[in-house]
Design a protein around this motif. Structure first.
Motif, PDB file in Angstrom:
ATOM      1  N   LEU A  49      99.771  -6.768  -0.887  1.00  0.00           N
ATOM      2  CA  LEU A  49     100.307  -6.956   0.459  1.00  0.00           C
ATOM      3  C   LEU A  49     101.537  -7.850   0.350  1.00  0.00           C
TER       4      LEU A  49
ATOM      5  N   PRO B 242      95.770  -7.751  -4.823  1.00  0.00           N
ATOM      6  CA  PRO B 242      94.433  -7.312  -4.405  1.00  0.00           C
ATOM      7  C   PRO B 242      93.379  -8.365  -4.752  1.00  0.00           C
TER       8      PRO B 242
ATOM      9  N   PRO C 131      95.763   4.395   0.870  1.00  0.00           N
ATOM     10  CA  PRO C 131      94.748   3.349   0.678  1.00  0.00           C
ATOM     11  C   PRO C 131      94.605   2.509   1.944  1.00  0.00           C
ATOM     12  N   SER C 132      93.391   2.084   2.197  1.00  0.00           N
ATOM     13  CA  SER C 132      93.195   1.239   3.373  1.00  0.00           C
ATOM     14  C   SER C 132      93.654  -0.177   3.051  1.00  0.00           C
ATOM     15  N   LEU C 133      94.245  -0.825   4.039  1.00  0.00           N
ATOM     16  CA  LEU C 133      94.746  -2.175   3.876  1.00  0.00           C
ATOM     17  C   LEU C 133      93.811  -3.134   4.590  1.00  0.00           C
ATOM     18  N   GLY C 134      93.644  -4.317   4.016  1.00  0.00           N
ATOM     19  CA  GLY C 134      92.772  -5.299   4.642  1.00  0.00           C
ATOM     20  C   GLY C 134      93.207  -6.713   4.331  1.00  0.00           C
TER      21      GLY C 134
ATOM     22  N   ASN D  35      93.580 -11.132   0.648  1.00  0.00           N
ATOM     23  CA  ASN D  35      93.858  -9.698   0.619  1.00  0.00           C
ATOM     24  C   ASN D  35      92.563  -8.999   0.241  1.00  0.00           C
ATOM     25  N   THR D  36      91.955  -8.291   1.173  1.00  0.00           N
ATOM     26  CA  THR D  36      90.685  -7.609   0.913  1.00  0.00           C
ATOM     27  C   THR D  36      90.873  -6.146   0.546  1.00  0.00           C
ATOM     28  N   SER D  37      92.117  -5.731   0.357  1.00  0.00           N
ATOM     29  CA  SER D  37      92.378  -4.338  -0.007  1.00  0.00           C
ATOM     30  C   SER D  37      92.599  -4.213  -1.513  1.00  0.00           C
ATOM     31  N   LYS D  38      92.802  -2.996  -1.960  1.00  0.00           N
ATOM     32  CA  LYS D  38      93.003  -2.728  -3.383  1.00  0.00           C
ATOM     33  C   LYS D  38      94.474  -2.541  -3.726  1.00  0.00           C
TER      34      LYS D  38
ATOM     35  N   VAL E  78      99.183  -4.877   8.618  1.00  0.00           N
ATOM     36  CA  VAL E  78      97.808  -5.326   8.806  1.00  0.00           C
ATOM     37  C   VAL E  78      97.805  -6.758   9.327  1.00  0.00           C
TER      38      VAL E  78
END
Length: 175
Positions: free
Chosen positions: A91, A127, A34-37, A85-88, A165
């Motif tokens: 973090l 998330p 999964p992408s982290l953001g 946290n913009t990922s799913k 990230v």
């Protein structure tokens, strides 16, 4: 028959090579990671009104230029920091580092001091979760400002990160 054998061997080599490329990209047993953001947003407080109780109300803006309101020596300046946290995925071990701008002393802030900078352990962000903090600073005394400049603009930087990230943002204001 001989052509069929060569075709079979060629097909096997192709399939094995394709499997190696796929395994090298994601590993042999894992799917796409999964992408982290993470985003961090830094704003400077612009004093608006004073309430009947003597409290100052602020509007937070991204930047102030030399043509906007300027801060004066020994005046307090407030910064709003939002980290999201913009990922799913969750973090962990998120840390904020607020770099003290020139001519400003940071004080009475959450976290701890590392030299002139403030370090705050945010911890875990679920998330989509966002946390907001207000940091406080004070403009240095008049004799600590450059004597050869009438207006000094400075930038306050913040960094939000964990081991995978990171993001940075700044807010400019003038003295």
């Amino acid at each position: 028959m001989k052509n069929l054998g060569v075709l079979g061997i060629t097909l096997m080599i192709f399939l094995m090579a394709a499997g190696q490329v796929s395994a090298g990209q994601y590993g042999p047993y894992e799917g796409k990671k999964p992408s982290l953001g993470i985003t961090v947003d830094k704003k400077v407080g612009l004093p608006q009104n004073t309430t009947k109780g003597g409290q100052v109300e602020y509007t937070y803006v991204d930047n102030l230029t030399s043509s906007d309101r300027r801060f004066v020596p020994q005046e307090h300046v407030f910064f709003q920091i939002k980290v999201k946290n913009t990922s799913k995925v969750r973090l962990d071990n998120v840390v904020l580092r607020d770099y003290a701008p020139a001519y400003v002393e940071l004080f009475e802030n959450p976290g701890s001091f590392d030299g002139k900078d403030t370090v705050l352990t945010v911890g875990t962000l679920q998330p989509g979760e966002e946390k907001e903090y207000i940091f406080k600073g004070r403009i240095v005394a008049h004799n600590q400002l450059p004597a050869d400049k009438g207006v000094v603009c400075t930038t306050n930087k913040v960094r939000a990160s964990n081991d995978k990230v990171a993001d940075e943002d700044t807010a400019q204001f003038c003295i």
